[in-house]
Design an enzyme around this catalytic site. Structure first.
Site, PDB file in Angstrom:
ATOM      1  N   HIS A 283     -35.001   0.892 -42.912  1.00  0.00           N
ATOM      2  CA  HIS A 283     -35.931   0.217 -43.827  1.00  0.00           C
ATOM      3  C   HIS A 283     -35.184  -0.586 -44.873  1.00  0.00           C
ATOM      4  O   HIS A 283     -34.211  -0.137 -45.477  1.00  0.00           O
ATOM      5  CB  HIS A 283     -36.933   1.185 -44.443  1.00  0.00           C
ATOM      6  CG  HIS A 283     -36.385   2.264 -45.312  1.00  0.00           C
ATOM      7  ND1 HIS A 283     -36.123   2.082 -46.655  1.00  0.00           N
ATOM      8  CD2 HIS A 283     -36.076   3.559 -45.046  1.00  0.00           C
ATOM      9  CE1 HIS A 283     -35.689   3.220 -47.175  1.00  0.00           C
ATOM     10  NE2 HIS A 283     -35.636   4.126 -46.222  1.00  0.00           N
ATOM     11  N   ASP A 295     -29.734   4.868 -48.551  1.00  0.00           N
ATOM     12  CA  ASP A 295     -31.172   4.904 -48.264  1.00  0.00           C
ATOM     13  C   ASP A 295     -31.807   3.558 -48.582  1.00  0.00           C
ATOM     14  O   ASP A 295     -32.267   3.333 -49.688  1.00  0.00           O
ATOM     15  CB  ASP A 295     -31.818   6.018 -49.095  1.00  0.00           C
ATOM     16  CG  ASP A 295     -33.286   6.224 -48.776  1.00  0.00           C
ATOM     17  OD1 ASP A 295     -33.730   5.826 -47.680  1.00  0.00           O
ATOM     18  OD2 ASP A 295     -33.998   6.786 -49.622  1.00  0.00           O
ATOM     19  N   GLU A 329     -41.086   1.314 -46.509  1.00  0.00           N
ATOM     20  CA  GLU A 329     -41.024   2.716 -46.094  1.00  0.00           C
ATOM     21  C   GLU A 329     -41.168   3.652 -47.283  1.00  0.00           C
ATOM     22  O   GLU A 329     -41.820   4.692 -47.186  1.00  0.00           O
ATOM     23  CB  GLU A 329     -39.697   2.993 -45.371  1.00  0.00           C
ATOM     24  CG  GLU A 329     -39.597   4.387 -44.747  1.00  0.00           C
ATOM     25  CD  GLU A 329     -39.078   5.475 -45.669  1.00  0.00           C
ATOM     26  OE1 GLU A 329     -39.155   6.653 -45.303  1.00  0.00           O
ATOM     27  OE2 GLU A 329     -38.595   5.153 -46.785  1.00  0.00           O
ATOM     28  N   GLU A 330     -40.583   3.271 -48.416  1.00  0.00           N
ATOM     29  CA  GLU A 330     -40.515   4.193 -49.541  1.00  0.00           C
ATOM     30  C   GLU A 330     -41.871   4.499 -50.162  1.00  0.00           C
ATOM     31  O   GLU A 330     -42.101   5.608 -50.629  1.00  0.00           O
ATOM     32  CB  GLU A 330     -39.575   3.642 -50.622  1.00  0.00           C
ATOM     33  CG  GLU A 330     -38.106   3.576 -50.214  1.00  0.00           C
ATOM     34  CD  GLU A 330     -37.456   4.940 -50.039  1.00  0.00           C
ATOM     35  OE1 GLU A 330     -38.155   5.967 -50.115  1.00  0.00           O
ATOM     36  OE2 GLU A 330     -36.241   4.967 -49.823  1.00  0.00           O
ATOM     37  N   ASP A 357     -32.281   6.669 -40.861  1.00  0.00           N
ATOM     38  CA  ASP A 357     -32.709   6.728 -42.261  1.00  0.00           C
ATOM     39  C   ASP A 357     -32.275   8.049 -42.885  1.00  0.00           C
ATOM     40  O   ASP A 357     -33.037   8.726 -43.561  1.00  0.00           O
ATOM     41  CB  ASP A 357     -34.233   6.562 -42.351  1.00  0.00           C
ATOM     42  CG  ASP A 357     -34.735   6.522 -43.792  1.00  0.00           C
ATOM     43  OD1 ASP A 357     -33.921   6.237 -44.693  1.00  0.00           O
ATOM     44  OD2 ASP A 357     -35.922   6.785 -44.024  1.00  0.00           O
TER      45      ASP A 357
END
Length: 463
Positions: A283, A295, A329-330, A357
């Site tokens: 992501h 991340d 995504e977060e 991820d």
């Protein structure tokens, strides 16, 4: 009779010879792939550019838009035949001015506590809020206290990682519910705000953010939700053990209207089955307080490098190979949903999809969906991957961005690095490029590259 036995023996000998020859060819190609990643890969340089030129890339922010443009150029530079921008509407939450949290115990000067607002939280208003704190370690304890003990107070979820868990992700999975839904659970009993111990087992003073969501069916009232650093949570716990304590909170975060953004999809078109896809992705968005190196900048550059691998080594895949930089995504998964919707609309046949991820640490293996025979196939490939530290092939699935695609029947996988240090810096200001080890990053990318070469060569699902 002897002639028949001789023919059968010859057939078996030939079959054994051809199998051994094929395995030797594959072994040499896997070695060639690893040599490429360890000598020529641009993963590390790409990640440095993403982290240092763009930085934190929260969905809806100008930095996220800049990251989309960066990814598009990087995909083409790596050798993608085509780059697709898949539109998706994403949440636009902004943090605002730095948060303030102060412990105000009776008869003592105010003591600052390191804190950070959780993503999607409402703010406190410019004047902040101050209230007595009540500590709980479970939703059951919250329920037992009830409204008479909670109304008008700040609920502090003091829940630790279970240190007996060998995989830190399992401990994270058990505690993250207090971050995700703790505010609505507390608001149901009249709480005015919530604090949560950071999702980490490292006793430092760095608070960890992360997404939370309001369940308006459970409680229509939205209250501020913040995370305390490990040491700040300890100090608050110690103060509460001595008697009543109040905390002053100030957070200026707010949600703005959704913003148009994009997944960035690089593709090398297959020579034999161009409408059959093997997809790998990470992501592109990250939290705003760091650089999103582990991340998930690491996952983006590892999968983007597939494009350069195939072009540089002149490998012509049978199926189309995709590298996907997912957006959102977060705090929403809009990108993952858009990718699955695009595949259905275009009637694409996805043989398998992988997400990385879990950071750019040393490789350990893959978690693989058992659907469509994918797990059995990857397990057969283990002897070719084992010399390169890929020792764990376990039943499992892909990451959050693949959840919508997996629901359509596509078997999914997750790349599994060594995650013992991942939650030390996860969602913190410490997730920066300097925490990346180049060799570990490249070895992980090589594992994905080798797996995709072998799947393209051998995997044919039973449908």
């Amino acid at each position: 009779m002897k002639s028949k036995k001789f023919i059968l023996a010859a057939v078996f000998t030939l079959a054994f010879f051809l199998t051994a020859l094929s395995q030797n060819k594959d072994s040499l190609q896997v070695r060639r792939i690893y040599n490429y990643y360890l000598q020529q890969s641009t993963c590390y340089a790409n990640l440095q550019t993403l982290c240092k030129t763009v930085g934190g890339r929260l969905s809806g922010s100008p930095q996220a838009a800049q990251a989309v443009e960066w990814a598009k150029k990087a995909m083409y530079a790596a050798g993608a035949d085509t780059v697709i921008l898949q539109p998706c509407m994403v949440r636009h939450w902004v943090r605002g001015k730095k948060e303030i949290c102060e412990l105000r115990a009776q008869g003592k000067p105010a003591q600052p506590l390191r804190c950070i607002a959780l993503g999607n939280s409402v703010g406190t208003g410019a004047k902040g809020l101050q209230a007595e704190v009540i500590e709980v370690n479970s939703f059951e304890a919250l329920q037992q206290l009830g409204e008479k003990n909670i109304r008008g107070k700040i609920v502090f979820y003091n829940v630790f990682f279970d240190q007996t868990k060998i995989r830190p992700g399992n401990a994270y999975g058990e505690t993250v519910k207090y971050r995700g839904s703790g505010a609505s659970q507390a608001a149901k009993y009249g709480a005015v705000a919530t604090l949560v111990r950071s999702m980490s087992s490292v006793a430092d003073d760095e608070p960890h953010t992360g997404n939370m969501n309001y369940d308006t069916l459970l409680c229509p009232q939205k209250i501020p939700a913040l995370a305390l650093s490990y040491k700040a949570a300890d100090r608050l716990h110690e103060a509460l053990a001595k008697g009543k304590s109040e905390v002053y909170l100030e957070a200026h975060c707010q949600s703005l209207p959704d913003v148009l953004s994009y997944n960035v999809v690089g593709q090398i078109t297959g020579t034999e089955k161009p409408n059959e896809f093997l997809s790998a992705g990470g992501h592109l968005d990250s939290w705003d307080n760091g650089e999103g190196a582990h991340d998930d900048g690491a996952g983006v550059v590892q999968t983007l490098e597939l494009m350069r691998l195939y072009k540089t080594l002149a490998i012509k895949p049978k199926h189309s190979i995709r590298a996907v930089a997912f957006m959102n995504e977060e705090n929403g998964l809009a990108g993952g949903k858009a990718y699955a919707a695009y595949a259905l609309e275009k009637k694409e046949k996805h043989l398998a999809a992988l997400e990385t991820d879990a950071g750019g640490y040393s490789p350990r293996g893959f978690n693989v969906d058992t659907a469509a025979g994918l797990y059995r196939q990857v397990l057969k490939l283990k002897p070719l991957l084992a010399p390169y530290l890929i020792e764990s092939i376990l039943p499992g699935g892909g990451g959050a961005d693949l959840s919508a695609l997996q629901k359509t029947g596509v078997p999914c996988m997750g790349y599994e690095p060594d995650t013992q240090r991942y939650f030390d810096i996860h969602h913190t200001a410490q997730d920066t490029f300097d925490k990346i080890n180049k060799r570990e990053l490249e070895l992980g990318a090589a594992a994905i590259g080798a797996l995709f070469y072998l799947l393209d060569t051998y995997y044919e699902p039973p449908y």
